[in-house]
Design a protein around this motif. Structure first.
Motif, short mmCIF file in Angstrom:
data_model
loop_
_atom_site.label_atom_id
_atom_site.label_comp_id
_atom_site.label_asym_id
_atom_site.label_seq_id
_atom_site.Cartn_x
_atom_site.Cartn_y
_atom_site.Cartn_z
N ASP A 237 0.84 -1.20 0.00
CA ASP A 237 0.00 0.00 0.00
C ASP A 237 0.87 1.25 0.00
O ASP A 237 0.70 2.17 -0.83
N ILE B 103 3.19 1.56 -3.43
CA ILE B 103 2.54 1.93 -4.70
C ILE B 103 1.96 3.34 -4.64
O ILE B 103 1.66 3.94 -5.68
N HIS B 104 1.82 3.88 -3.43
CA HIS B 104 1.35 5.25 -3.29
C HIS B 104 2.49 6.23 -3.01
O HIS B 104 2.25 7.39 -2.66
N LYS C 120 -5.72 -6.19 -5.74
CA LYS C 120 -4.66 -5.66 -6.61
C LYS C 120 -3.34 -6.38 -6.33
O LYS C 120 -2.59 -6.72 -7.24
N THR D 231 3.96 -2.28 -16.15
CA THR D 231 3.52 -1.36 -15.10
C THR D 231 2.28 -1.92 -14.40
O THR D 231 1.39 -2.46 -15.06
N THR E 20 -1.14 2.46 -11.53
CA THR E 20 0.03 3.13 -10.95
C THR E 20 1.01 3.46 -12.07
O THR E 20 0.79 3.11 -13.23
N GLU E 21 2.09 4.12 -11.70
CA GLU E 21 3.15 4.41 -12.66
C GLU E 21 4.39 3.58 -12.37
O GLU E 21 5.46 3.84 -12.92
N MET E 22 4.25 2.57 -11.52
CA MET E 22 5.39 1.77 -11.10
C MET E 22 5.43 0.43 -11.82
O MET E 22 4.41 -0.24 -11.97
N ILE F 135 8.43 -2.33 -7.81
CA ILE F 135 7.66 -2.54 -6.58
C ILE F 135 8.27 -3.69 -5.78
O ILE F 135 8.47 -3.57 -4.56
#
Length: 202
Positions: free
Chosen positions: A21, A24-25, A51, A64, A68-70, A75
């Protein structure tokens, strides 16, 4: 299977989602977040758990993560690095979790009842029937498990709790894994029970 070992398993479940959590944020994780971790409620994180379990582990490493943009690789690496950075404080986090969270979620009396259960929640096979199968040379597992009920989390990615735990036999536990919900697995469990009982008649 001890009360403490189940607490440790439950702790790992919460920690995995908590780190996922934050990462990813784009939020940093350090030892100052203990209280936030202890108050983190997985029952309110269904979308995030989905998720994590259904997207993160089933998306190619170079792609990706949706929403998200990761990249998946980034991650994964960040989670591992964060766990290494927290290594010194995680024993204390685990201890605090056991005393302040786990004992309230899975009461010791409930745990004892689960340990002493005689019947599988999913297939209804009993310990006595299992013993009879073994004495008749009709079991073929190659380990020492199976002589008593184990503990299943009905919702597999949630923590161990009074409402989320049921007794489960070795065979159903092996088949259910983390893939099936309790509702999905019930008919599969009944088929397993029917197959085992059919051996008793032959």
């Amino acid at each position: 299977m001890t009360y403490l070992s189940k607490s440790n398993d439950s702790f790992k479940s919460r920690l995995r989602i908590f780190l996922f959590d934050k990462i990813i944020h784009g939020k940093a994780v350090d030892s100052s977040l203990l209280e936030e971790f202890l108050e983190y409620d997985l029952s309110e994180k269904q979308d995030l758990i989905k998720k994590y379990a259904a997207e993160f582990f089933h998306t190619e490493r170079g792609e990706t993560l949706p929403g998200t943009e990761m990249q998946i690789d980034a991650i994964y690496i960040t989670i591992k690095e964060t766990e290494r950075k927290l290594k010194a404080v995680l024993p204390q986090w685990r201890k605090e979790y056991f005393h302040k969270v786990f004992k309230k979620q899975l009461h010791p009396d409930k745990f004892k009842a689960l340990q002493e259960a005689n019947e599988c929640y999913y297939c209804n096979i009993t310990v006595d029937e299992i013993v009879e199968l073994a004495k008749s040379n009709k079991l073929f597992k190659k380990n020492e498990r199976g002589w008593r009920m184990e503990i299943d989390r009905k919702a597999p990615n949630q923590e161990y709790s009074d409402n989320n735990c049921e007794p489960i036999c070795y065979w159903c536990n092996n088949a259910k894994t983390d893939e099936f919900s309790a509702e999905e697995f019930k008919p599969i469990g009944m088929a397993i029970g029917n197959a085992l009982r059919a051996r008793l008649k032959n």
